[in-house]
Design an enzyme around this catalytic site. Sequence first.
Site, PDB file in Angstrom:
ATOM      1  CB  SER A 148      -0.966  -0.047   1.193  1.00 31.87           C
ATOM      2  OG  SER A 148      -1.925   0.968   1.125  1.00 31.87           O
ATOM      3  CG  ASP A 180      -6.142   0.799  -0.451  1.00 32.50           C
ATOM      4  OD1 ASP A 180      -5.287   1.709  -0.446  1.00 32.50           O
ATOM      5  OD2 ASP A 180      -6.136  -0.139   0.385  1.00 32.50           O
TER       6      ASP A 180
END
EC number: 5.4.2.10
Length: 445
Positions: A102, A245
Site C-alpha cells: 500500500s 485504495d
Amino acid sequence: MSNRKYFGTDGIRGRVGDAPITPDFVLKLGWAAGKVLARHGSRKIIIGKDTRISGYMLESALEAGLAAAGLSALFTGPMPTPAVAYLTRTFRAEAGIVISASHNPFYDNGIKFFSIDGTKLPDAVEEAIEAEMEKEISCVDSAELGKASRIVDAAGRYIEFCKATFPNELSLSELKIVVDCANGATYHIAPNVLRELGANVIAIGCEPNGVNINAEVGATDVRALQARVLAEKADLGIAFDGDGDRVIMVDHEGNKVYGDQIMYIIAREGLRQGHLRGGAVGTLMSNMGLELALKQLGIPFARAKVGDRYVLEKMQEKGWRIGAENSGHVILLDKTTTGAGIVAGLQVLTAMARNHMSLHDLCSGMKMFPQILVNVRYTAGSGDPLEHESVKAVTAEVEAALGNRGRVLLRKSGTEPLIRVMVEGEDAAQVTEFAHRITDAVKAV
C-alpha cells in the site's frame, strides 16, 4: 479473539527478504491458500500487484505454490487493489490476491486476499490458511497441476468499470485536474479514466521504476501535488497511494482535502439526490468536525475501529453504504466492495460537476477541528507502553483539560511497532502542546 500468527489488519506485510516476506514463505502461503480455497469449480486465482520491484519475485512464488495445490493463476500485472477485487468477482475466481504494501516504501511488500465476492477474507479463512501452513507441502498429480496466464485486458476492464460510476449526463470537460498516482498501481488507469470523461489531465507520479513508489508523491505526501495544482492553476488535484485504495484531494488553493471531507461531500450529495441509505461510518480517528457536520445534515454517524476492514464490518452491521477513514480509504458499497480511490474521487467530481461548485466550496460546510497525530516508535517485545502508569496519568490529565471539546486516542499500529498518539480540540496550540506531552511520556517508557 483471533489467534492469527501471520495475518495482520491488512493481510501479511513486512520488509522484503525478512520473514515472512520471503520467496519460500510466499510459495508455501500460495500452496496453503490453494488448499483452503479450492472449494468451488473454477480453481483459478486472480493475482495483481503494485509497481514494487519485488512484485515479480513474489508473484512467481505464489504461482508455484498455487500450481502445486492444483489452482491456476491469472495475472493482471500492475493493478489497483480495488481492481483486483472487481476482477475476482467478474471472473468468478476462487479468490484474488494482491501483492502490495500500500502506502509503505518500496522495500516493504505484502500479500492480501479477496474472497470470491470481492471482500476481504474472514478471519476464520485466514486462520485455516495459517493452519495449513503448518503441514508439509504436497503436490497434486501432474495432470492436475495449475497453470498460469495473463488477463490482457485487465486495465481496460477496470477503466470502463470506473467510468460507469460517473453519471452519463455529466462531463469533466470544464475541469483541469492534476492527478498523482504515487508511481504506483493507478499510473495507467486513473489518468485514462479522467481523460475519457473529458477532463484536462496533468499526470504526475506516473513513471514507476520499481523503487520510487510512494517516494515524495501520492496520497501520503501531497506536497508535489499541491505545488503543481498552484503552478498549473488547476481546479483540483487528486492523489492515490501506491495500490490505489486511498484517495486524498487538493483544492484550487492548494488546501489538502482529507478522507473525512471526501466522505462528507459524498454523503451530502447522496442526501441531496435522495439515494443515501442510512448514515456514514468513520473510525476512532475521524475528525469531530465530520461528526458535527453530518449531524447538522441529519445524517447518522458511527465510529468503527481503525482499519478499513472494521469500517466495512460496521457498515454491514448497520446496513449503511458509505464509510471512510481520514487517511483516504473510502468505501461505497453501492459501487464497490472495498476502498477504491478512483471511484471515490469520481463521486466528488460528480458533486462538483452537478452543482457547478469548486472542491473548496464543497468542503466549506464542514469545519475540521485541529488534530495532531504523532507516530512514536517503540522496541517490539519491550512491553506495552500504553499500559505504563506514567502514560496513563498524562493521558488522563489531557482528557480532563479537554473535557467534551476534544478527544485523545492512543493506539498501536496493526502493522508496525508504533504508538499512534492523536489529540483533537478547538485550539491548535493547545492540541499541539497536549500531543507533545503525551508523546514525551510514551518515549520516556
